[in-house]
Design a protein around this motif. Structure first.
Motif, PDB file in Angstrom:
ATOM      1  N   UNK A  75       0.836  -1.196   0.000  1.00  0.00           N
ATOM      2  CA  UNK A  75       0.000   0.000   0.000  1.00  0.00           C
ATOM      3  C   UNK A  75       0.872   1.248   0.000  1.00  0.00           C
ATOM      4  N   UNK A  76       0.227   2.394  -0.194  1.00  0.00           N
ATOM      5  CA  UNK A  76       0.933   3.671  -0.263  1.00  0.00           C
ATOM      6  C   UNK A  76       1.153   4.205   1.148  1.00  0.00           C
ATOM      7  N   UNK A  77       2.359   4.039   1.651  1.00  0.00           N
ATOM      8  CA  UNK A  77       2.672   4.456   3.017  1.00  0.00           C
ATOM      9  C   UNK A  77       2.667   5.983   3.154  1.00  0.00           C
ATOM     10  N   UNK A  78       2.959   6.680   2.078  1.00  0.00           N
ATOM     11  CA  UNK A  78       3.043   8.135   2.134  1.00  0.00           C
ATOM     12  C   UNK A  78       1.690   8.759   2.494  1.00  0.00           C
ATOM     13  N   UNK A  79       0.605   8.105   2.103  1.00  0.00           N
ATOM     14  CA  UNK A  79      -0.719   8.676   2.304  1.00  0.00           C
ATOM     15  C   UNK A  79      -1.358   8.256   3.627  1.00  0.00           C
ATOM     16  N   UNK A  80      -0.591   7.663   4.525  1.00  0.00           N
ATOM     17  CA  UNK A  80      -1.147   7.284   5.823  1.00  0.00           C
ATOM     18  C   UNK A  80      -1.679   8.502   6.579  1.00  0.00           C
ATOM     19  N   UNK A  81      -0.964   9.623   6.494  1.00  0.00           N
ATOM     20  CA  UNK A  81      -1.438  10.820   7.187  1.00  0.00           C
ATOM     21  C   UNK A  81      -2.748  11.325   6.587  1.00  0.00           C
ATOM     22  N   UNK A  82      -2.974  11.068   5.288  1.00  0.00           N
ATOM     23  CA  UNK A  82      -4.241  11.447   4.659  1.00  0.00           C
ATOM     24  C   UNK A  82      -5.386  10.597   5.201  1.00  0.00           C
ATOM     25  N   UNK A  83      -5.101   9.332   5.512  1.00  0.00           N
ATOM     26  CA  UNK A  83      -6.103   8.477   6.154  1.00  0.00           C
ATOM     27  C   UNK A  83      -6.407   9.000   7.554  1.00  0.00           C
ATOM     28  N   UNK A  84      -5.353   9.360   8.278  1.00  0.00           N
ATOM     29  CA  UNK A  84      -5.542   9.895   9.626  1.00  0.00           C
ATOM     30  C   UNK A  84      -6.340  11.200   9.589  1.00  0.00           C
ATOM     31  N   UNK A  85      -6.100  12.008   8.569  1.00  0.00           N
ATOM     32  CA  UNK A  85      -6.798  13.282   8.440  1.00  0.00           C
ATOM     33  C   UNK A  85      -8.245  13.092   8.010  1.00  0.00           C
ATOM     34  N   UNK A  86      -8.524  11.977   7.337  1.00  0.00           N
ATOM     35  CA  UNK A  86      -9.890  11.690   6.928  1.00  0.00           C
ATOM     36  C   UNK A  86     -10.182  11.958   5.475  1.00  0.00           C
ATOM     37  N   UNK A  87      -9.163  12.315   4.674  1.00  0.00           N
ATOM     38  CA  UNK A  87      -9.383  12.595   3.255  1.00  0.00           C
ATOM     39  C   UNK A  87      -9.284  11.344   2.388  1.00  0.00           C
ATOM     40  N   UNK A  88      -8.747  10.254   2.927  1.00  0.00           N
ATOM     41  CA  UNK A  88      -8.644   8.989   2.195  1.00  0.00           C
ATOM     42  C   UNK A  88      -9.176   7.859   3.091  1.00  0.00           C
ATOM     43  N   UNK A  89      -9.722   6.849   2.461  1.00  0.00           N
ATOM     44  CA  UNK A  89     -10.092   5.632   3.179  1.00  0.00           C
ATOM     45  C   UNK A  89      -8.890   4.693   3.214  1.00  0.00           C
ATOM     46  N   UNK A  90      -8.759   3.878   4.259  1.00  0.00           N
ATOM     47  CA  UNK A  90      -7.605   2.955   4.324  1.00  0.00           C
ATOM     48  C   UNK A  90      -7.494   2.063   3.093  1.00  0.00           C
ATOM     49  N   UNK A  91      -8.638   1.574   2.586  1.00  0.00           N
ATOM     50  CA  UNK A  91      -8.587   0.659   1.441  1.00  0.00           C
ATOM     51  C   UNK A  91      -8.130   1.351   0.163  1.00  0.00           C
ATOM     52  N   UNK A  92      -8.237   2.690   0.121  1.00  0.00           N
ATOM     53  CA  UNK A  92      -7.815   3.416  -1.080  1.00  0.00           C
ATOM     54  C   UNK A  92      -6.298   3.455  -1.223  1.00  0.00           C
ATOM     55  N   UNK A  93      -5.568   3.077  -0.172  1.00  0.00           N
ATOM     56  CA  UNK A  93      -4.110   3.120  -0.217  1.00  0.00           C
ATOM     57  C   UNK A  93      -3.497   1.916  -0.911  1.00  0.00           C
ATOM     58  N   UNK A  94      -4.262   0.835  -1.066  1.00  0.00           N
ATOM     59  CA  UNK A  94      -3.729  -0.379  -1.675  1.00  0.00           C
ATOM     60  C   UNK A  94      -3.258  -0.104  -3.101  1.00  0.00           C
TER      61      UNK A  94
END
Length: 510
Positions: A75-94
């Protein structure tokens, strides 16, 4: 590596036994990759995923095995903070679903803990003592977080204090989300201290602040982003964080976690319900070291990304050291993956280094770093406005941009990045003009971005290739743009929006 990782499926799908091509060490140096070689990749991060894509494109999928320690597909580790912020869903990082690997013959094994590498027999030993044979081994083990020596963060049984959270993996992110999204307001953390003022620390601080948590940052050095920008830019960042409600403590180190809060070496104690550790990392090279490979900061590799001790072992990404440099960013890791895919396919390819472009992803906080602006030598062109929170600095040598740092205003980042990446020779006054806002007559439409203008520096994708796509999902699938740092997402949306109206804008949200 976590000792709690479970052993993986050890069926070899016909890959058991040693290869008849095994040769003596004297001949190994001369041996070139052979189609049919068993390729084993240790690691399931972004570098490994990119390498697999390259191998599949070259017809090498069925002979590739990936040993990934986490239970999640890469998955995209760079976007973990976007998941924490709420702009991305965890599954969208795959990056690619498990079915994608299976459909292409790639043996993806999740939850695999690799215990040792046996170079004499060319096997990888797993935690359950089963072995996986290889002809070509790729280490893509990434980096491990550096835990600061704060007394009281680790309990007697070796576990972290419940108030302390690391932030490196998707599991870390999910645990932190569970804390901040608790149903009962009384149980949610109200104040958080972020230990580390680097890119990740600023992103986590903004993500928690957006969720209504009062945040503070503790940074041991004299300014924020000290590894990427100079003190002047760091001051602008500190003021920007203050305007956004985050207090920053510089030149201070956390020494002890007590019942009252986090104690600093300057005597202050910060009351807090939550401590998030983001203070950097180091290459994960313990496996290579135990296998007798030369390790400095990372596994030392040559221009074909081979260990200097064993031509059958390669390393890419954060764990690799090439020409005295370790990457730490996704764009050079993906460049290495592309080169190594060619090498393993038997093609002539060499890695000569990569110009790094790093973006900070956080609401109301814009930062872009090109190269190494702190240490690169050249003439400096600089424009700053502390009142508006902007600081722009380019380092120019022989008319070419060799480094830069842009804080607060990224309106011309695309043009600057393109000149940096292509090493365009600029006119005498051109560098200065690049740092000024683009003049736009009233009512005028923004000029059309040329097809050859680079939009995604992580994947090296230009505007023409984006325009050729029919949707955001098509962009991700065919170009891999937006799947790196995500900084190109607004430009990609704009390019797609200016296409013919019948084109679909559906796809994975960014």
């Amino acid at each position: 590596m976590s000792a709690a990782a479970v052993s993986c499926n050890t069926s070899f799908d016909g890959l058991s036994g040693r290869s008849d091509r095994a040769s003596s060490p004297a001949n190994d140096v001369l041996q070139q990759p052979v189609r049919g070689d068993r390729i084993v990749i240790v690691g399931g991060g972004m570098a490994a995923a990119r390498l697999v894509e390259g191998l599949v494109a070259r017809g090498l999928g069925p002979q590739t095995t990936v040993l990934a320690e986490e239970q999640h597909a890469p998955y995209n580790r760079i976007l973990l903070s976007a998941v924490l912020e709420g702009t991305h869903r965890p599954e969208a990082l795959t990056l690619r679903e498990k079915q994608w690997y299976a459909a292409r013959g790639v043996d993806l094994r999740l939850g695999c803990l690799v215990a040792d590498i046996h170079r004499d027999t060319r096997t990888v030993e797993l935690a359950d003592r089963t072995t996986v044979p290889y002809d070509r081994l790729v280490l893509a083990t990434g980096a491990i977080p550096s835990l600061p020596p704060i007394r009281g963060t680790v309990r007697a049984d070796g576990s972290l204090d419940p108030r302390v959270q690391a932030f490196r993996s998707l599991d870390d992110c999910v645990r932190l989300l569970a804390l901040v999204d608790r149903q009962t307001l009384h149980d949610r953390p109200r104040r958080a201290v972020i230990v580390g003022g680097g890119l990740l620390g600023l992103q986590v601080a903004r993500a928690l602040a957006v969720r209504g948590i009062e945040t503070e940052i503790v940074e041991g050095r004299d300014h924020l982003l000290s590894s990427q920008v100079d003190a002047s830019a760091g001051k602008v960042l500190k003021r920007s964080m203050a305007r956004l409600g985050t207090q920053v403590y510089l030149g201070a180190r956390a020494t002890r976690l007590t019942e009252e809060g986090l104690r600093l070496d300057n005597g202050y104690t910060l009351e807090t319900d939550l401590v998030v550790l983001t203070a950097g990392g180091r290459p994960r090279a313990n496996l290579a070291r135990r296998a007798g490979l030369t390790v400095n900061r990372g596994v030392i590799v040559d221009d074909r990304l081979r260990s200097i001790d064993d031509p059958h072992v390669h390393a890419i990404g954060d764990c690799a050291e090439h020409d005295g440099n370790v990457t730490g960013f996704v764009s050079p890791a993906w460049e290495q993956a592309g080169v190594l895919a060619d090498v393993l396919a038997g093609n002539e390819a060499t890695y000569e280094g990569h110009r790094v472009v790093a973006r900070l992803r956080a609401t109301d906080l814009d930062v872009c770093v090109l190269g190494d602006p702190r240490n690169e030598v050249g003439e400096v062109v600089e424009i700053a406005n502390p009142v508006t929170g902007t600081h722009r600095r380019l380092v120019v040598r022989e008319g070419r941009i060799v480094a830069g740092a842009l804080v607060g205003d990224l309106s011309r980042v695309g043009v600057i990045t393109q000149a940096f990446d292509r090493q365009t020779v600029l006119g005498d006054h051109e560098a200065g003009r690049l740092l000024l806002p683009e003049p736009m007559p009233a009512g005028a439409a923004r000029p059309r971005l040329p097809d050859d203008a680079e939009v995604c520096s992580c994947a090296g994708v230009d505007a023409g290739r984006i325009r050729a796509c029919r949707s955001l999902e098509d962009v991700r699938e065919t170009t891999r743009a937006t799947t790196g740092c995500g900084g190109c997402a607004p430009a990609v949306r704009q390019l797609l929006a200016t296409r013919e109206p019948e084109l679909s804008m559906e796809g994975t949200p960014l």
